[in-house]
Write an enzyme that holds these catalytic residues in place. Structure first.
Site, mmCIF file in Angstrom:
data_model
loop_
_atom_site.group_PDB
_atom_site.id
_atom_site.type_symbol
_atom_site.label_atom_id
_atom_site.label_comp_id
_atom_site.label_asym_id
_atom_site.label_seq_id
_atom_site.Cartn_x
_atom_site.Cartn_y
_atom_site.Cartn_z
ATOM 1 C CG ASP A 10 7.658 4.570 -6.860
ATOM 2 O OD1 ASP A 10 7.045 3.506 -6.725
ATOM 3 O OD2 ASP A 10 8.852 4.709 -6.531
ATOM 4 C CG HIS A 50 15.543 4.024 -0.748
ATOM 5 N ND1 HIS A 50 16.457 4.530 0.147
ATOM 6 C CD2 HIS A 50 14.543 3.475 -0.006
ATOM 7 C CE1 HIS A 50 16.037 4.314 1.381
ATOM 8 N NE2 HIS A 50 14.882 3.668 1.317
ATOM 9 C CD GLU A 61 16.990 -4.281 6.376
ATOM 10 O OE1 GLU A 61 16.135 -4.555 7.242
ATOM 11 O OE2 GLU A 61 18.202 -4.124 6.624
ATOM 12 C CD GLU A 73 11.958 4.184 -3.670
ATOM 13 O OE1 GLU A 73 12.162 3.223 -2.882
ATOM 14 O OE2 GLU A 73 11.743 4.037 -4.873
ATOM 15 C CG HIS A 104 13.979 0.786 -6.471
ATOM 16 N ND1 HIS A 104 12.772 0.152 -6.270
ATOM 17 C CD2 HIS A 104 14.765 -0.123 -7.108
ATOM 18 C CE1 HIS A 104 12.812 -1.061 -6.762
ATOM 19 N NE2 HIS A 104 14.034 -1.257 -7.267
ATOM 20 C CG ASP A 163 11.358 3.721 -9.639
ATOM 21 O OD1 ASP A 163 12.285 3.814 -10.473
ATOM 22 O OD2 ASP A 163 11.426 3.003 -8.628
#
Length: 230
Positions: free
Chosen positions: A7, A57, A52, A9, A150, A155
């Site tokens: 995963d 995260h 945002e 970010e 997150h 994740d």
């Protein structure tokens, strides 16, 4: 079979629009069982962090300020990944950023034939249901209570459990175990030697036969007597 669940970010949704990868987490599976080997890294995005994205995260510009650039730290990532299939949720997004970063630093991109998208698998297995990572964790009873924000490694670890369930659980295909090492590690069951016994005979004694005949004479109008006279 070795597979990597991963995963990412990022600073946003569009690498071609200037967004960058800031975190990656990878979990190694062998025969769809976690081995305990993971890879986790943060990268300096060489740009600002939109509010945002940080809200999702929690990675701030200050936190990432001393992290290496992707170009300076990607070799250990590629070594961990190797040539294994790569599994991600909405995988085209993660592949877009990973391959974008690789191309940016002059490396060969990862072939999309290695991509397994758990979002597409979930849509096929559970049409009409919710297919977010949170929803799939709830469906399969996977604890996600520690997922406040997150995080790429967290994740990936959750997704690894979801992926195993999506593919039928740990007993893949209910097939025979072909891994010699797994077979050798299995406990050995030893049967106790069987004992052959002579058949037991239950014949009535002479006294029991006499007692039985005397009992039958006490029965008034027995049905077997009527059958014999008819």
């Amino acid at each position: 079979m070795r597979e990597i669940v991963f995963d990412t970010e990022t600073t946003g949704l569009n690498f071609s629009g200037g967004d960058r990868l800031v975190e990656i987490g990878c979990v190694e599976l062998v025969n769809r069982v976690e081995t305990g080997r993971v890879f986790h890294a943060y990268y300096h995005p060489e740009r600002g962090m939109p509010a945002e994205a940080q809200a999702i995260h929690g990675l701030s510009e200050a936190f990432l300020s001393d992290k290496p650039r992707f170009a300076d730290g990607h070799l250990t990532l590629l070594e961990f990944i190797g040539d294994a299939p790569l599994i991600a949720h909405n995988a085209s997004f993660d592949f877009g950023f990973l391959n974008g970063e690789l191309k940016k630093c002059g490396r060969e991109v990862i072939c999309l034939t290695r991509m397994i998208d758990t979002l597409q698998v979930a849509r096929s297995r559970h049409p009409g249901a919710k297919h977010s990572l949170d929803a799939l964790c709830s469906r399969y009873g996977i604890d996600r209570s520690h997922r406040v924000l997150h995080g790429a490694l967290l994740d990936a670890q959750l997704l690894a459990q979801v992926y195993v369930e999506l593919m039928g659980g740990r007993q893949i295909g209910l097939g025979l175990v072909s891994d010699v090492a797994a077979a050798a590690a299995a406990p050995t069951r030893v049967r106790a030697p069987s004992t052959i016994r002579e058949p037991r005979l239950f014949r009535p004694s002479a006294a029991e036969l006499v007692a039985h005949a005397a009992f039958l004479k006490t029965i008034d109008r027995p049905i077997w007597g009527a059958a014999a006279s008819g």
